[in-house]
Enzyme design. Structure first.
Site, PDB file in Angstrom:
ATOM      1  N   ARG A  27       0.816  -1.220   0.000  1.00 51.92           N
ATOM      2  CA  ARG A  27       0.000   0.000   0.000  1.00 51.92           C
ATOM      3  C   ARG A  27       0.849   1.269   0.000  1.00 51.92           C
ATOM      4  O   ARG A  27       0.410   2.315   0.465  1.00 51.92           O
ATOM      5  CB  ARG A  27      -0.959   0.012   1.194  1.00 51.92           C
ATOM      6  CG  ARG A  27      -2.131  -0.941   0.993  1.00 51.92           C
ATOM      7  CD  ARG A  27      -3.357  -0.384   1.654  1.00 51.92           C
ATOM      8  NE  ARG A  27      -4.558  -0.958   1.055  1.00 51.92           N
ATOM      9  CZ  ARG A  27      -5.748  -0.962   1.667  1.00 51.92           C
ATOM     10  NH1 ARG A  27      -5.879  -0.430   2.854  1.00 51.92           N
ATOM     11  NH2 ARG A  27      -6.803  -1.467   1.082  1.00 51.92           N
ATOM     12  N   ARG A  31      -2.629   6.345   0.425  1.00 51.13           N
ATOM     13  CA  ARG A  31      -3.317   7.121   1.446  1.00 51.13           C
ATOM     14  C   ARG A  31      -2.507   7.873   2.500  1.00 51.13           C
ATOM     15  O   ARG A  31      -3.034   8.697   3.199  1.00 51.13           O
ATOM     16  CB  ARG A  31      -4.306   6.205   2.157  1.00 51.13           C
ATOM     17  CG  ARG A  31      -3.645   4.944   2.734  1.00 51.13           C
ATOM     18  CD  ARG A  31      -4.633   3.834   2.872  1.00 51.13           C
ATOM     19  NE  ARG A  31      -3.984   2.699   3.559  1.00 51.13           N
ATOM     20  CZ  ARG A  31      -4.648   1.755   4.173  1.00 51.13           C
ATOM     21  NH1 ARG A  31      -5.949   1.780   4.224  1.00 51.13           N
ATOM     22  NH2 ARG A  31      -4.004   0.772   4.749  1.00 51.13           N
TER      23      ARG A  31
END
Length: 344
Positions: A27, A31
């Protein structure tokens, strides 16, 4: 294919010697990066995934900002259920919603094994753009969700800590469950082959919910299908299997012929190596929450982790995806600590 300037991860996956331990983070594209948040405010989630230029920009961000040894395609595992005919919504701060989940034979009739070039062509377009943008600086990792994990969402209809509905479906309707798992497997094989053809240098299979199953059920509903995917991809492209929480089956996962196995922080490197044997590269296993500790502590914990894995056949990574509230300088401190470390 032109030569990669940094091929540490490829060499580590092939069991070749490397000057230092390579590092990337699950990831890493997304974010926690302010640059990503700018795009997130402008475009919806699937718009970001389905617009090759946006997916490319997001994929390159951590390579430029954090200095990781690989890029990982910005996409989502749920593009496969979408391509198979299910509606998938991503609701900010709620997570994925599949409004019409699969409960019976009629529902299963709505699902198809698609032509991936027609349904997922935007992913392959993104990969081609990313490869141009990377200009051989580092390898590109493509990925897909494992069939069991995708079944969880397709049956449950939303995220869950336990996925009881999905498990009950497998235990009460095993024939339907296996039919669906095989359809997901067939789609995933074509999808990952097409990613490799478009330019992905490595592929990873994410079984985020593998750890919800007992060892026997993990074999029955997950590994049986992962085995087919690995068999179809491993001779085309180095392949990593990451089944979070399913370290009880590391030996069976190693036997698939995968080049790498991801592990979470709930098993020691020593035990993981005992289970997996010496012919596979281990990837992991820093607890993402520890990236919120003070930077000196991150560095000493990284050194401890790398020492425990020992030299060779290791790719430093987190034991799951990076958390959204991790400061960028802490993520960079993790990567830098790995890069600075040398096995004596």
């Amino acid at each position: 294919m032109s030569q990669l300037k940094n091929d540490l991860i490829i060499r580590a996956l092939k069991g070749e010697p490397t000057e230092r331990t390579p590092v990337w983070m699950m990831r890493q594209a997304g974010r926690y990066l302010p640059e990503y948040m700018v795009l997130r405010r402008k475009y919806g989630f699937f718009e970001r995934c389905q617009t090759p230029e946006l997916a490319c920009e997001i994929t390159l961000q951590p390579v430029d900002i954090i200095g990781v040894d690989a890029a990982i395609l910005f996409s989502d595992i749920l593009v496969v259920p979408q391509a198979m005919g299910l509606e998938v919504q991503l609701v900010e701060s709620v997570g994925p919603i599949l409004p019409d989940p699969i409960k019976n034979t009629n529902d299963l009739n709505r699902v198809r094994v698609p032509n991936v070039d027609e349904t997922l062509g935007y992913v392959f377009d993104a990969i081609k753009l990313i490869k141009q943008g990377l200009n051989n600086r580092v390898p590109l990792i493509g990925f897909a969700g494992a069939p069991w994990t995708l079944l969880c969402y397709m049956v449950q209809g939303k995220g869950s800590k336990t996925f009881d509905a999905a498990k009950i479906f497998c235990y009460t309707e095993p024939a339907l469950a296996h039919q669906l798992l095989q359809m997901i497997t067939d789609t995933t094989i074509e999808y990952l082959k097409a990613q490799a053809k478009a330019g992905a240098d490595v592929v990873q299979i994410f079984d985020s919910w593998g750890g919800l199953l007992s060892p026997k059920d993990f074999e029955e509903f997950s590994l049986k299908y992962i085995r087919q995917i690995v068999a179809a991809t491993k001779d085309i492209v180095p392949t990593i299997v990451f089944a979070k929480g399913a370290w009880h089956s590391l030996d069976a996962m190693a036997a698939t012929g995968a080049h790498g196995l991801g592990i979470d922080w709930c098993i020691t490197p020593k035990l993981a190596r005992q289970f997996a044997g010496n012919n596979v590269t281990l990837q992991g296993n820093f607890d993402p929450a520890k990236l919120l500790a003070p930077i000196p502590q991150i560095k000493s914990e990284v050194n401890e982790m790398l020492t425990a894995f020992g030299p060779g056949r290791h790719i430093a990574n987190l034991g799951h995806g990076i958390l959204p509230n991790v400061p960028v300088d802490h993520a960079k401190a993790f990567v830098d600590a790995v890069k600075e470390f040398r096995h004596t």
